[in-house]
Design a protein around this motif. Sequence first.
Motif, PDB file in Angstrom:
ATOM      1  N   HIS A 593       0.920  -1.199  -0.136  1.00 25.34           N
ATOM      2  CA  HIS A 593      -0.072   0.023  -0.040  1.00 25.34           C
ATOM      3  C   HIS A 593       0.893   1.439  -0.128  1.00 25.34           C
ATOM      4  CE1 HIS A 593      -3.101  -2.743   2.113  1.00 25.34           C
ATOM      5  NE2 HIS A 593      -3.414  -2.834   0.910  1.00 25.34           N
ATOM      6  N   LEU A 594       0.196   2.403  -0.389  1.00 23.44           N
ATOM      7  CA  LEU A 594       1.119   3.496  -0.415  1.00 23.44           C
ATOM      8  C   LEU A 594       1.222   4.056   1.005  1.00 23.44           C
ATOM      9  CD1 LEU A 594      -0.623   5.385  -3.505  1.00 23.44           C
ATOM     10  CD2 LEU A 594       1.603   4.295  -3.317  1.00 23.44           C
ATOM     11  N   PHE A 595       0.004   3.812   1.697  1.00 24.03           N
ATOM     12  CA  PHE A 595       0.117   4.337   3.283  1.00 24.03           C
ATOM     13  C   PHE A 595       0.427   3.017   3.939  1.00 24.03           C
ATOM     14  CE2 PHE A 595      -2.151   4.653   7.225  1.00 24.03           C
ATOM     15  CZ  PHE A 595      -1.388   5.872   7.922  1.00 24.03           C
ATOM     16  N   THR A 596       1.584   2.952   4.741  1.00 23.81           N
ATOM     17  CA  THR A 596       2.117   1.914   5.440  1.00 23.81           C
ATOM     18  C   THR A 596       2.118   2.138   6.988  1.00 23.81           C
ATOM     19  OG1 THR A 596       4.463   2.189   5.099  1.00 23.81           O
ATOM     20  CG2 THR A 596       3.068   0.639   3.677  1.00 23.81           C
ATOM     21  N   TYR A 597       2.168   1.444   7.857  1.00 22.36           N
ATOM     22  CA  TYR A 597       2.545   1.734   9.252  1.00 22.36           C
ATOM     23  C   TYR A 597       3.229   0.530  10.018  1.00 22.36           C
ATOM     24  CZ  TYR A 597      -2.596  -0.042   9.772  1.00 22.36           C
ATOM     25  OH  TYR A 597      -3.378  -0.885   9.744  1.00 22.36           O
ATOM     26  N   ASP A 618       5.959   3.431  13.349  1.00 23.14           N
ATOM     27  CA  ASP A 618       6.293   4.073  12.090  1.00 23.14           C
ATOM     28  C   ASP A 618       4.985   4.280  11.159  1.00 23.14           C
ATOM     29  OD1 ASP A 618       9.429   4.152  12.063  1.00 23.14           O
ATOM     30  OD2 ASP A 618       8.872   2.110  12.037  1.00 23.14           O
ATOM     31  N   VAL A 619       4.889   5.610  10.644  1.00 24.98           N
ATOM     32  CA  VAL A 619       3.861   5.993   9.693  1.00 24.98           C
ATOM     33  C   VAL A 619       4.352   6.460   8.442  1.00 24.98           C
ATOM     34  CG1 VAL A 619       1.666   7.242   9.271  1.00 24.98           C
ATOM     35  CG2 VAL A 619       2.376   6.374  11.461  1.00 24.98           C
ATOM     36  N   GLY A 620       4.097   6.007   7.168  1.00 21.16           N
ATOM     37  CA  GLY A 620       4.790   6.280   6.154  1.00 21.16           C
ATOM     38  C   GLY A 620       3.702   6.323   4.965  1.00 21.16           C
ATOM     39  N   TYR A 621       4.242   7.323   4.120  1.00 18.99           N
ATOM     40  CA  TYR A 621       3.268   7.465   2.822  1.00 18.99           C
ATOM     41  C   TYR A 621       4.216   7.838   1.833  1.00 18.99           C
ATOM     42  CZ  TYR A 621      -0.369   8.605  -0.360  1.00 18.99           C
ATOM     43  OH  TYR A 621      -1.430   8.536  -1.412  1.00 18.99           O
ATOM     44  N   ARG A 622       4.001   7.247   0.500  1.00 16.01           N
ATOM     45  CA  ARG A 622       4.961   7.401  -0.627  1.00 16.01           C
ATOM     46  C   ARG A 622       4.080   7.901  -1.830  1.00 16.01           C
ATOM     47  NH1 ARG A 622       5.542   1.672   0.047  1.00 16.01           N
ATOM     48  NH2 ARG A 622       4.474   0.367  -1.736  1.00 16.01           N
ATOM     49  N   PHE A 623       4.645   9.082  -2.557  1.00 13.23           N
ATOM     50  CA  PHE A 623       4.042   9.632  -3.820  1.00 13.23           C
ATOM     51  C   PHE A 623       5.140   8.937  -4.650  1.00 13.23           C
ATOM     52  CE2 PHE A 623       3.291  12.608  -0.311  1.00 13.23           C
ATOM     53  CZ  PHE A 623       1.994  12.724  -0.573  1.00 13.23           C
ATOM     54  N   GLN A 624       5.084   7.616  -5.015  1.00 10.95           N
ATOM     55  CA  GLN A 624       5.846   6.749  -5.904  1.00 10.95           C
ATOM     56  C   GLN A 624       5.927   7.497  -7.152  1.00 10.95           C
ATOM     57  OE1 GLN A 624       4.736   2.742  -5.418  1.00 10.95           O
ATOM     58  NE2 GLN A 624       3.391   3.136  -7.379  1.00 10.95           N
ATOM     59  N   PRO A 625       7.135   7.262  -7.598  1.00 13.09           N
ATOM     60  CA  PRO A 625       8.448   6.976  -7.183  1.00 13.09           C
ATOM     61  C   PRO A 625       9.222   8.072  -6.538  1.00 13.09           C
ATOM     62  CG  PRO A 625       8.815   7.266  -9.380  1.00 13.09           C
ATOM     63  CD  PRO A 625       7.455   7.633  -9.300  1.00 13.09           C
ATOM     64  N   TYR A 626       8.621   9.297  -6.419  1.00  7.95           N
ATOM     65  CA  TYR A 626       9.728  10.216  -6.016  1.00  7.95           C
ATOM     66  C   TYR A 626       9.755  10.747  -4.618  1.00  7.95           C
ATOM     67  CZ  TYR A 626       8.996  10.781 -11.224  1.00  7.95           C
ATOM     68  OH  TYR A 626       8.789  10.469 -12.455  1.00  7.95           O
ATOM     69  N   VAL A 658      13.679  12.244  -1.114  1.00  5.55           N
ATOM     70  CA  VAL A 658      12.890  12.614  -2.461  1.00  5.55           C
ATOM     71  C   VAL A 658      14.142  12.027  -3.492  1.00  5.55           C
ATOM     72  CG1 VAL A 658      12.698  14.601  -3.921  1.00  5.55           C
ATOM     73  CG2 VAL A 658      12.145  14.731  -1.541  1.00  5.55           C
ATOM     74  N   THR A 659      13.752  11.183  -4.655  1.00  2.00           N
ATOM     75  CA  THR A 659      14.408  10.785  -5.369  1.00  2.00           C
ATOM     76  C   THR A 659      14.040  11.334  -6.790  1.00  2.00           C
ATOM     77  OG1 THR A 659      12.890   8.875  -5.658  1.00  2.00           O
ATOM     78  CG2 THR A 659      14.867   8.387  -4.223  1.00  2.00           C
TER      79      THR A 659
END
Length: 725
Positions: A593-597, A618-626, A658-659
């Motif tokens: 998922h884009l939102f992980t924890y 941890d709480v994470g969110y990705r605006f993939q792939p950047y 940020v990639t």
Amino acid sequence: MNRFFTCCFFLLAFSYSNAQKKNAAFQLHIHKTNAPVHIDGIADEEGWLNAEVAGDFRMVLPMDTSGALVRTDVSMTYDNENLYLLAVCYNYGEGRHMVESLRRDFSFLKNDNFLLFMDTFEDQTTGFSFGANAFGAQWDGAMYEGGKVDLNWDNKWTSAVKNYPDKWIFEAAIPFKTIRYKKDAKQWGINFGRNDLKTTEKSSWTPVPRQFPTASLAYTGSIIWDEAPPAPRSNISVIPYVLGSAAKNYTNPSKTVFDKGIGGDVKVSIGPSLNLDLTVRPDFSQVEVDKQVTNLSRFELFFPERRQFFLENGDLFANFGYADIRPFFSRRIGLGVPINFGARLSGKLDKNWRIGIMNMQTAKVAETDLPAQNFAVLSLQRKVFRRSNIGFIYIDKASLNYHPDEADSSKNIYSRYNRNIGMEYNLASSGNQWTGKAMVLKSFQPGAAGDDWTQAANMQYSSRKWLITAQLQHVGKNYTSEAGYVPRKGYIKLNPLITHYFFPKGGNVLTHGPQWSSVFYFNSAFKETDHSNILSYLITFRSKSTFNFVAQNDYVQLLNPFDPTNLGKDSLAAGSKHNWNTIGFDYVSAPQHLFTYTASMRYGGYYANGHLFTAGGDVGYRFQPYVNITMSASYNRLLLAQPWAKTNFLLVGPRIDVTFTNTLFFTTYIQYNEQLENLNINARLQWRYKPASDLFLVYTDNYYPGPFAVKTRAFVLKFNYWWNL
């Protein structure tokens, strides 16, 4: 005790299988191409049209009893300079690819990816791994211990990924001078792994039991060359760096200190499998900062090595012993002290022998009276049976031209030398079901008074339904390893562990099962001083999320005074006894998922009839792939009698990755540590303008959290270039 360790050694020595490699029947024939291969993710070259294809992958997870749902086809070819790889990774159903970012050396289980594992010496122990995720981020590492990958290994190679409506294609060129292999050998061990998060499937070309990673070299097939690959040639790489920095200490008002530096490394290949590394005035300012933790333990914490120079073939030096008995720990070298120069020779002497020789010299530090010091390490490893080995290590830490005047109490006193010598036997059965180790160490230092030996042994059995481990250690009270990591001395430790897995035939649960483990500590008279009994139950869902319930009982008889808050307020008396119970849980969400924890909680007793509540995650969110944003936090609440009373420790830190591309990265890491009363900011921009060549800009700040004020601040600009002669 010595008889026990002798029995363990012979048990390990004779508990082996000399059977043929499990997947020897899986063969991929590779043919030389005379046509150019362009690395662009487009399989239109003549070399690919004529190449043999490895397909029909097997499912490893969620179950290892069928073929893979997701189709993967792999081809390989070569010319005089490069080994070429083409992986056609077909899609299964609708949906986007899942990746963390474009950052190099990604997490395997959190990305759609393809990986190559090569056993270039056919020893089922060492090798190389290369790969990429579905958006082109590279992965490379050196393999050791039959199935582990050291992602800190970094070298020159090129790759490209191109996405199509029904598939994505990974194409790579790996220079022969980048890897080490046996001269004139026409067969290597090889396997390919694929992770697809849409289907939650992990697959591999050869069958691999689900309890083992697809990187397990015991389960490789074979690549068969039409002619031996080009003979390994001498190769020299020069990697110079230049840097400029500005730093200021605001706690002791002074002018900004400007500095400049120049240094670098030289890599020289000696024969087909030996590498000589030289370094002069190495600088590691670009290395990522350690992730901080709240320390409520009685012993020193372990932080892993991150510096590139120490990592290639690092298992020869750093993996001798156990996690809590490391006679050599490279972070002891140059920790807050400049390194003048160093040299390291490592690799294979032949198909049975590996060698590692390292010598490093650090500078004198007048402010702390620290003399210049020399660190020398010799490690030898001899293969026995099919996958096991016997190792020898010698470590010598010496202060140079040092004659301390112990009558002068105004100066810090350091030891003149500390030496360690040891041997170990590492067991790995042909199918990896049985693994183990037996080892012995002895230290030498001025004024040695006996009881300076260490012995340890363990055995592990791993099957689809069972994981059973037993370990026994003895560390003498005078055993000393100044160049190692041995946080506790003068004890006997017994550590059994039993895990059982159940496999439901359907439903949302993939596996579940209990685990019981215990850790008992005794003094030299075999009188108990500590124990921890832990009962847990782990549930793994088909979505790859996990839930673990934990119940724990702890007993401690303090051997030394101890402040349970580690704040220096007061100490509990040596000899006092403490016993408490704890319950808790751990949850990890599905990685696709884009939102992980993640979430973790513990509640129970503590020292001196106190109570401890710990929560974190941890709480994470990705605006993939950047862009990948993660917030980590932990909270500890201690309730104790006076003088400690109620104490709260908060540790919180966001991380932003940020990639912009797979060669341009920006990372910001902020950590607020209430226990240390410090706020740290570390920001790093990295531009990989050519393979293995980088430009770094690093900014670091440390603040007092209240009242908010800066402690220290630093900027570093560093440029390095990998130059092949």
